[in-house]
Design a protein around this motif. Sequence first.
Motif, PDB file in Angstrom:
ATOM      1  N   VAL A   6      25.375 -13.857 -66.401  1.00 13.62           N
ATOM      2  CA  VAL A   6      24.168 -13.671 -67.054  1.00 13.62           C
ATOM      3  C   VAL A   6      23.581 -15.094 -67.719  1.00 13.62           C
ATOM      4  CG1 VAL A   6      22.726 -12.322 -68.452  1.00 13.62           C
ATOM      5  CG2 VAL A   6      24.631 -11.119 -67.481  1.00 13.62           C
ATOM      6  N   TYR A   7      22.754 -15.640 -66.951  1.00 16.43           N
ATOM      7  CA  TYR A   7      21.996 -16.847 -67.523  1.00 16.43           C
ATOM      8  C   TYR A   7      20.796 -16.659 -67.852  1.00 16.43           C
ATOM      9  CZ  TYR A   7      25.468 -20.409 -65.671  1.00 16.43           C
ATOM     10  OH  TYR A   7      26.623 -21.333 -65.606  1.00 16.43           O
ATOM     11  N   ALA A   8      20.097 -17.378 -68.503  1.00 14.58           N
ATOM     12  CA  ALA A   8      18.633 -17.082 -68.829  1.00 14.58           C
ATOM     13  C   ALA A   8      17.740 -18.334 -68.317  1.00 14.58           C
ATOM     14  CB  ALA A   8      18.328 -16.830 -70.358  1.00 14.58           C
ATOM     15  N   SER A   9      16.588 -18.103 -68.134  1.00 20.50           N
ATOM     16  CA  SER A   9      15.599 -19.450 -67.730  1.00 20.50           C
ATOM     17  C   SER A   9      14.234 -19.314 -68.319  1.00 20.50           C
ATOM     18  CB  SER A   9      15.560 -19.483 -66.161  1.00 20.50           C
ATOM     19  OG  SER A   9      14.707 -20.269 -65.810  1.00 20.50           O
ATOM     20  N   ILE A  10      13.589 -20.205 -68.456  1.00 19.39           N
ATOM     21  CA  ILE A  10      12.107 -20.051 -68.735  1.00 19.39           C
ATOM     22  C   ILE A  10      11.269 -20.848 -67.613  1.00 19.39           C
ATOM     23  CG2 ILE A  10      12.347 -19.242 -71.295  1.00 19.39           C
ATOM     24  CD1 ILE A  10      11.726 -22.179 -72.107  1.00 19.39           C
ATOM     25  N   GLY A  11      11.787 -20.849 -66.619  1.00 25.78           N
ATOM     26  CA  GLY A  11      11.175 -21.528 -65.540  1.00 25.78           C
ATOM     27  C   GLY A  11      11.853 -22.731 -64.716  1.00 25.78           C
ATOM     28  N   CYS A  12      13.013 -23.066 -65.209  1.00 24.29           N
ATOM     29  CA  CYS A  12      13.431 -24.016 -64.491  1.00 24.29           C
ATOM     30  C   CYS A  12      14.246 -23.702 -63.240  1.00 24.29           C
ATOM     31  CB  CYS A  12      15.027 -24.511 -65.238  1.00 24.29           C
ATOM     32  SG  CYS A  12      14.524 -25.482 -67.035  1.00 24.29           S
ATOM     33  N   ILE A  13      14.312 -24.432 -62.381  1.00 27.47           N
ATOM     34  CA  ILE A  13      15.174 -24.164 -61.209  1.00 27.47           C
ATOM     35  C   ILE A  13      16.780 -23.861 -61.236  1.00 27.47           C
ATOM     36  CG2 ILE A  13      15.862 -24.731 -58.704  1.00 27.47           C
ATOM     37  CD1 ILE A  13      12.792 -23.758 -59.131  1.00 27.47           C
ATOM     38  N   GLU A  14      17.451 -23.012 -61.343  1.00 30.75           N
ATOM     39  CA  GLU A  14      18.705 -22.853 -61.536  1.00 30.75           C
ATOM     40  C   GLU A  14      19.574 -22.473 -60.208  1.00 30.75           C
ATOM     41  OE1 GLU A  14      19.842 -20.093 -64.559  1.00 30.75           O
ATOM     42  OE2 GLU A  14      18.511 -21.017 -66.050  1.00 30.75           O
ATOM     43  N   ILE A  15      20.356 -23.567 -59.788  1.00 29.98           N
ATOM     44  CA  ILE A  15      21.204 -23.376 -58.609  1.00 29.98           C
ATOM     45  C   ILE A  15      22.265 -22.457 -58.641  1.00 29.98           C
ATOM     46  CG2 ILE A  15      22.440 -24.927 -56.834  1.00 29.98           C
ATOM     47  CD1 ILE A  15      19.693 -25.772 -57.084  1.00 29.98           C
ATOM     48  N   CYS A  16      22.442 -21.543 -57.992  1.00 33.56           N
ATOM     49  CA  CYS A  16      23.377 -20.594 -58.084  1.00 33.56           C
ATOM     50  C   CYS A  16      24.493 -20.974 -56.775  1.00 33.56           C
ATOM     51  CB  CYS A  16      22.807 -19.177 -57.456  1.00 33.56           C
ATOM     52  SG  CYS A  16      21.711 -18.425 -58.583  1.00 33.56           S
ATOM     53  N   GLY A  17      25.254 -20.096 -56.373  1.00 35.14           N
ATOM     54  CA  GLY A  17      26.111 -20.420 -55.230  1.00 35.14           C
ATOM     55  C   GLY A  17      27.782 -20.745 -55.398  1.00 35.14           C
ATOM     56  N   GLY A  18      28.219 -19.982 -56.191  1.00 35.91           N
ATOM     57  CA  GLY A  18      29.505 -20.274 -56.293  1.00 35.91           C
ATOM     58  C   GLY A  18      30.198 -21.343 -57.349  1.00 35.91           C
ATOM     59  N   ASN A  40      30.911 -24.615 -58.558  1.00 27.22           N
ATOM     60  CA  ASN A  40      30.652 -25.933 -58.595  1.00 27.22           C
ATOM     61  C   ASN A  40      29.277 -25.992 -57.494  1.00 27.22           C
ATOM     62  OD1 ASN A  40      32.563 -27.463 -59.834  1.00 27.22           O
ATOM     63  ND2 ASN A  40      34.007 -26.721 -58.111  1.00 27.22           N
ATOM     64  N   GLY A  41      28.431 -24.853 -57.912  1.00 27.95           N
ATOM     65  CA  GLY A  41      27.182 -24.826 -57.021  1.00 27.95           C
ATOM     66  C   GLY A  41      26.261 -26.163 -57.187  1.00 27.95           C
ATOM     67  N   PHE A  42      26.134 -26.351 -58.434  1.00 31.25           N
ATOM     68  CA  PHE A  42      25.272 -27.588 -58.743  1.00 31.25           C
ATOM     69  C   PHE A  42      25.975 -29.028 -58.327  1.00 31.25           C
ATOM     70  CE2 PHE A  42      23.208 -30.379 -61.973  1.00 31.25           C
ATOM     71  CZ  PHE A  42      21.912 -30.345 -61.508  1.00 31.25           C
ATOM     72  N   VAL A  43      27.215 -29.047 -58.290  1.00 32.11           N
ATOM     73  CA  VAL A  43      27.895 -30.128 -58.067  1.00 32.11           C
ATOM     74  C   VAL A  43      27.673 -30.212 -56.686  1.00 32.11           C
ATOM     75  CG1 VAL A  43      30.405 -31.200 -57.642  1.00 32.11           C
ATOM     76  CG2 VAL A  43      29.716 -30.141 -59.611  1.00 32.11           C
ATOM     77  N   ASP A  44      27.625 -29.053 -55.584  1.00 29.87           N
ATOM     78  CA  ASP A  44      27.700 -29.242 -54.295  1.00 29.87           C
ATOM     79  C   ASP A  44      25.942 -29.674 -53.978  1.00 29.87           C
ATOM     80  OD1 ASP A  44      30.187 -28.287 -53.753  1.00 29.87           O
ATOM     81  OD2 ASP A  44      29.561 -26.304 -53.444  1.00 29.87           O
ATOM     82  N   PHE A  45      25.055 -29.322 -54.610  1.00 38.27           N
ATOM     83  CA  PHE A  45      23.892 -29.551 -54.432  1.00 38.27           C
ATOM     84  C   PHE A  45      23.778 -31.113 -54.783  1.00 38.27           C
ATOM     85  CE2 PHE A  45      19.770 -30.317 -56.530  1.00 38.27           C
ATOM     86  CZ  PHE A  45      18.847 -29.889 -55.671  1.00 38.27           C
ATOM     87  N   ASN A  46      24.261 -31.555 -55.801  1.00 38.28           N
ATOM     88  CA  ASN A  46      24.187 -32.864 -56.142  1.00 38.28           C
ATOM     89  C   ASN A  46      24.791 -33.875 -54.902  1.00 38.28           C
ATOM     90  OD1 ASN A  46      22.369 -32.771 -58.252  1.00 38.28           O
ATOM     91  ND2 ASN A  46      24.311 -32.295 -59.618  1.00 38.28           N
ATOM     92  N   ASP A  47      25.967 -33.409 -54.672  1.00 39.84           N
ATOM     93  CA  ASP A  47      26.906 -33.943 -53.434  1.00 39.84           C
ATOM     94  C   ASP A  47      25.917 -34.165 -52.149  1.00 39.84           C
ATOM     95  OD1 ASP A  47      28.939 -34.471 -54.896  1.00 39.84           O
ATOM     96  OD2 ASP A  47      30.253 -32.944 -54.324  1.00 39.84           O
TER      97      ASP A  47
END
Length: 183
Positions: free
Chosen positions: A120-132, A134-141
């Motif tokens: 459970v994460y919260a957001s107020i309009g940011c794009i949050e990368i899901c996906g297992g 290291n999902g954000f690491v994969d996005f950046n790679d």
Amino acid sequence: MRPVKLLVGSKPIGTAVTWAYPDGGAENYIIPTYELTMSGKDHGGVSYQRKFEVIRFGVHQKGKRGQPAVVGLANHQTHIIKAWLPDYTVHSASSPEKGAWQVYENFLIHDGPDDPHRQVYASIGCIEICGGPNGFVDFNDYLIQLSGPRSTNRAEQLKEIGRARNISIEYEKASRPLLRRYP
């Protein structure tokens, strides 16, 4: 450096559990997830694209007695990514994946839940990368692969990409989802 395009879709592809940031209580809410498509070309000029599941909207509540409301960018709009913020950490949950891309002002692209149904994460309009994991690491790679920075270490590559301002993000017009309690 090569340009990279990000496109945030308008049709829900799944759901995530969230809470009202920053002052929500113990109540959770359900919000849709969307598809973000990253596209660009490699060093040989071959076109590539990859899709990521993201959280686009969130629930905002200011003060313990405030009313929760769905927030986020719903209108069609395009922005050039302003910067890589290497020291950014997610505020609404614990995440080892540091850093964020600044779309404009406080609207960012950063790590989101590995499993949007269980974490459970919260957001107020940011794009949050899901996906297992290291999902954000994969996005950046993948972003590094498509943009082709000259630096040789990852930290410097991300900074170089942020300074180049070659990443654009387009938000398709989307209907703001209704506020729905979970479960």
